[in-house]
Design a protein around this motif. Structure first.
Motif, PDB file in Angstrom:
ATOM      1  N   ASP A 126      -9.673   0.377 -16.578  1.00  0.00           N
ATOM      2  CA  ASP A 126      -8.960  -0.767 -17.152  1.00  0.00           C
ATOM      3  C   ASP A 126      -8.734  -0.495 -18.635  1.00  0.00           C
ATOM      4  O   ASP A 126      -9.601  -0.770 -19.464  1.00  0.00           O
ATOM      5  CB  ASP A 126      -9.796  -2.038 -16.965  1.00  0.00           C
ATOM      6  N   PRO A 127      -7.584   0.085 -19.018  1.00  0.00           N
ATOM      7  CA  PRO A 127      -7.378   0.473 -20.419  1.00  0.00           C
ATOM      8  C   PRO A 127      -7.296  -0.739 -21.337  1.00  0.00           C
ATOM      9  O   PRO A 127      -6.929  -1.839 -20.918  1.00  0.00           O
ATOM     10  CB  PRO A 127      -6.051   1.228 -20.377  1.00  0.00           C
ATOM     11  N   VAL A 128      -7.637  -0.517 -22.593  1.00  0.00           N
ATOM     12  CA  VAL A 128      -7.601  -1.602 -23.577  1.00  0.00           C
ATOM     13  C   VAL A 128      -6.168  -2.037 -23.829  1.00  0.00           C
ATOM     14  O   VAL A 128      -5.878  -3.234 -23.930  1.00  0.00           O
ATOM     15  CB  VAL A 128      -8.276  -1.152 -24.890  1.00  0.00           C
ATOM     16  N   VAL A 129      -5.246  -1.096 -23.932  1.00  0.00           N
ATOM     17  CA  VAL A 129      -3.832  -1.401 -24.172  1.00  0.00           C
ATOM     18  C   VAL A 129      -3.028  -1.053 -22.931  1.00  0.00           C
ATOM     19  O   VAL A 129      -3.148   0.048 -22.390  1.00  0.00           O
ATOM     20  CB  VAL A 129      -3.284  -0.625 -25.390  1.00  0.00           C
ATOM     21  N   LYS A 160      -4.522  -3.836   3.249  1.00  0.00           N
ATOM     22  CA  LYS A 160      -4.166  -2.431   3.471  1.00  0.00           C
ATOM     23  C   LYS A 160      -4.459  -1.596   2.234  1.00  0.00           C
ATOM     24  O   LYS A 160      -5.013  -0.490   2.326  1.00  0.00           O
ATOM     25  CB  LYS A 160      -2.685  -2.328   3.835  1.00  0.00           C
ATOM     26  N   LEU A 161      -4.124  -2.116   1.060  1.00  0.00           N
ATOM     27  CA  LEU A 161      -4.376  -1.387  -0.185  1.00  0.00           C
ATOM     28  C   LEU A 161      -5.864  -1.230  -0.445  1.00  0.00           C
ATOM     29  O   LEU A 161      -6.306  -0.198  -0.962  1.00  0.00           O
ATOM     30  CB  LEU A 161      -3.717  -2.112  -1.356  1.00  0.00           C
ATOM     31  N   PRO A 189       6.624 -12.024  -8.012  1.00  0.00           N
ATOM     32  CA  PRO A 189       7.666 -10.976  -8.030  1.00  0.00           C
ATOM     33  C   PRO A 189       8.805 -11.270  -8.991  1.00  0.00           C
ATOM     34  O   PRO A 189       9.476 -10.344  -9.464  1.00  0.00           O
ATOM     35  CB  PRO A 189       8.162 -10.948  -6.577  1.00  0.00           C
ATOM     36  N   GLU A 190       9.041 -12.559  -9.295  1.00  0.00           N
ATOM     37  CA  GLU A 190      10.110 -12.915 -10.224  1.00  0.00           C
ATOM     38  C   GLU A 190       9.705 -12.684 -11.673  1.00  0.00           C
ATOM     39  O   GLU A 190      10.549 -12.368 -12.514  1.00  0.00           O
ATOM     40  CB  GLU A 190      10.490 -14.396 -10.034  1.00  0.00           C
ATOM     41  N   ARG A 191       8.425 -12.816 -11.961  1.00  0.00           N
ATOM     42  CA  ARG A 191       7.961 -12.704 -13.339  1.00  0.00           C
ATOM     43  C   ARG A 191       7.549 -11.282 -13.721  1.00  0.00           C
ATOM     44  O   ARG A 191       7.726 -10.872 -14.869  1.00  0.00           O
ATOM     45  CB  ARG A 191       6.774 -13.649 -13.567  1.00  0.00           C
ATOM     46  N   VAL A 192       6.980 -10.544 -12.779  1.00  0.00           N
ATOM     47  CA  VAL A 192       6.392  -9.235 -13.097  1.00  0.00           C
ATOM     48  C   VAL A 192       7.272  -8.132 -12.540  1.00  0.00           C
ATOM     49  O   VAL A 192       7.542  -8.078 -11.330  1.00  0.00           O
ATOM     50  CB  VAL A 192       4.973  -9.117 -12.522  1.00  0.00           C
ATOM     51  N   GLY A 193       7.722  -7.228 -13.411  1.00  0.00           N
ATOM     52  CA  GLY A 193       8.535  -6.106 -12.966  1.00  0.00           C
ATOM     53  C   GLY A 193       7.703  -5.075 -12.218  1.00  0.00           C
ATOM     54  O   GLY A 193       6.530  -4.847 -12.517  1.00  0.00           O
ATOM     55  N   GLY A 194       8.316  -4.436 -11.192  1.00  0.00           N
ATOM     56  CA  GLY A 194       7.604  -3.428 -10.410  1.00  0.00           C
ATOM     57  C   GLY A 194       6.386  -4.000  -9.723  1.00  0.00           C
ATOM     58  O   GLY A 194       5.286  -3.448  -9.831  1.00  0.00           O
ATOM     59  N   ILE A 195       6.564  -5.081  -8.983  1.00  0.00           N
ATOM     60  CA  ILE A 195       5.436  -5.843  -8.450  1.00  0.00           C
ATOM     61  C   ILE A 195       4.575  -5.017  -7.503  1.00  0.00           C
ATOM     62  O   ILE A 195       3.347  -5.165  -7.484  1.00  0.00           O
ATOM     63  CB  ILE A 195       5.938  -7.130  -7.744  1.00  0.00           C
ATOM     64  N   GLU A 196       5.161  -4.123  -6.717  1.00  0.00           N
ATOM     65  CA  GLU A 196       4.365  -3.350  -5.764  1.00  0.00           C
ATOM     66  C   GLU A 196       3.387  -2.426  -6.481  1.00  0.00           C
ATOM     67  O   GLU A 196       2.202  -2.360  -6.121  1.00  0.00           O
ATOM     68  CB  GLU A 196       5.276  -2.547  -4.831  1.00  0.00           C
ATOM     69  N   GLU A 197       3.867  -1.709  -7.498  1.00  0.00           N
ATOM     70  CA  GLU A 197       2.973  -0.830  -8.256  1.00  0.00           C
ATOM     71  C   GLU A 197       1.973  -1.652  -9.063  1.00  0.00           C
ATOM     72  O   GLU A 197       0.821  -1.256  -9.222  1.00  0.00           O
ATOM     73  CB  GLU A 197       3.787   0.071  -9.186  1.00  0.00           C
ATOM     74  N   GLU A 198       2.419  -2.804  -9.560  1.00  0.00           N
ATOM     75  CA  GLU A 198       1.512  -3.670 -10.318  1.00  0.00           C
ATOM     76  C   GLU A 198       0.364  -4.157  -9.441  1.00  0.00           C
ATOM     77  O   GLU A 198      -0.796  -4.179  -9.866  1.00  0.00           O
ATOM     78  CB  GLU A 198       2.288  -4.863 -10.875  1.00  0.00           C
ATOM     79  N   ARG A 199       0.673  -4.530  -8.203  1.00  0.00           N
ATOM     80  CA  ARG A 199      -0.375  -4.976  -7.288  1.00  0.00           C
ATOM     81  C   ARG A 199      -1.361  -3.854  -6.989  1.00  0.00           C
ATOM     82  O   ARG A 199      -2.577  -4.064  -6.975  1.00  0.00           O
ATOM     83  CB  ARG A 199       0.254  -5.489  -5.992  1.00  0.00           C
ATOM     84  N   ARG A 200      -0.848  -2.664  -6.760  1.00  0.00           N
ATOM     85  CA  ARG A 200      -1.716  -1.509  -6.487  1.00  0.00           C
ATOM     86  C   ARG A 200      -2.628  -1.219  -7.682  1.00  0.00           C
ATOM     87  O   ARG A 200      -3.830  -1.008  -7.527  1.00  0.00           O
ATOM     88  CB  ARG A 200      -0.868  -0.281  -6.157  1.00  0.00           C
ATOM     89  N   GLU A 201      -2.037  -1.215  -8.869  1.00  0.00           N
ATOM     90  CA  GLU A 201      -2.798  -0.904 -10.075  1.00  0.00           C
ATOM     91  C   GLU A 201      -3.872  -1.964 -10.334  1.00  0.00           C
ATOM     92  O   GLU A 201      -5.032  -1.641 -10.629  1.00  0.00           O
ATOM     93  CB  GLU A 201      -1.852  -0.813 -11.273  1.00  0.00           C
TER      94      GLU A 201
END
Length: 307
Positions: A230-233, A220-221, A175-187
């Motif tokens: 999984d996009p290239v960019v 849960k997710l 959570p300290e390194r990655v912004g928007g961790i909740e959406e990042e985990r879902r994605e």
């Protein structure tokens, strides 16, 4: 308009799935799948829904719902079981996986991971850009000093913990390194699910999933998030420990045997020159590329030759 388009695609998917399964059933008899012939039933009659349900160990109601496309996340093992029961091969099997799971199956399970010197050179050649090589289960196999600087020193983790999705859910630093961790985990979980569909039954992926399901949020997710492209960019906001949040694009490239090259492209012109100089000193140095020692390195040996 967009919602109507989505509804139309979903309706089309269900119709195609139902048609495919009905056709597959109609071409098989109970004799062909090893079921006894009941009294009074025509021997040439195709399989009924209750026959398939019996063979896969599910209720008739469940299978009927599945055939109508009403089971959103049936599980890859169940999809594989149904495909086997209905003797699906080739294009029909691929179409079935695509309609039921959102992804076609691989023609063969991935071979054991092979790390060749060229991959080390490839990682080293990315210069100051944080770069890593992962396997089909997203275990990090190789990484450079950029990964250590922007994220963490992976060599400090146990080999089995050097996994992208495991790190996102279980490591306190994520959570300290990655912004928007909740959406990042879902994605990322949606993308991991796509790989789970791509390589059904792959032991390395199953091992990671078993660990993930022990995390309450991940479990849960997993019940609600479907496979995602999984996009290239891609783009991330990464919080550098010294320089704060930085918006960084990253690119991924498929490699042989289910591996991927993942490279982050920091905007070096916006960062202190000293940071770039420090990373440039390691650019091209193969010895600076770290390896996950739990993964054997087989050099120039075909998978068929390995014990």
């Amino acid at each position: 308009m967009l919602e109507e388009s989505r509804c139309g695609r979903e309706q089309s998917r269900r119709q195609q799935l139902r048609s495919l399964l009905q056709t597959a059933r109609s071409r098989l008899t109970r004799d062909a799948v090893g079921l006894p012939q009941p009294y009074g039933r025509c021997r040439d009659e195709g399989l009924r829904q209750e026959d398939v349900a019996e063979l896969i160990g599910k209720s008739v109601r469940w299978y009927a719902s599945f055939e109508r496309g009403e089971i959103p996340l049936p599980g890859v093992q169940m999809i594989q079981r149904i495909a086997d029961v209905l003797h699906m091969e080739g294009g029909k099997r691929s179409a079935f996986y695509l309609l039921a799971a959102g992804h076609t199956p691989p023609p063969l399970a991935p071979a054991d991971t092979v790390l060749e010197p060229v991959l080390r050179s490839l990682v080293a050649a990315q210069g100051p850009n944080p770069t890593m090589v992962t396997d089909c289960a997203w275990n990090v196999l190789l990484w450079n000093e950029g990964i250590t600087d922007w994220f963490l020193d992976l060599s400090a983790l146990a080999p089995e913990d050097r996994n992208i999705v495991i790190w996102l859910f279980f490591h306190d630093l994520a959570p300290e390194r990655v912004g928007g961790i909740e959406e990042e985990r879902r994605e990322m979980l949606g993308r991991f699910r796509a790989w789970y569909c791509r390589y059904p039954g792959e032991p390395r992926i199953e091992a990671v999933l078993n660990r993930l399901l022990k995390h309450p949020e991940a479990a849960k997710l997993w019940e609600t998030v479907g496979p995602r492209e999984d996009p290239v960019v891609q783009f991330r906001t990464i919080h550098h420990p010294l320089h704060g949040p930085v918006d960084i694009p990253l690119i991924t490239a498929d490699l042989p045997r289910g591996m991927r090259l993942v490279t982050f492209l920091p905007p070096w012109h916006k960062l202190p020159r000293s940071l770039l100089d420090r990373h440039n000193r390691a650019a091209g140095d193969v010895s600076a590329v770290r390896c996950n020692e739990s993964t054997p390195v087989h050099v120039n040996r075909p998978p068929a030759e390995r014990n």
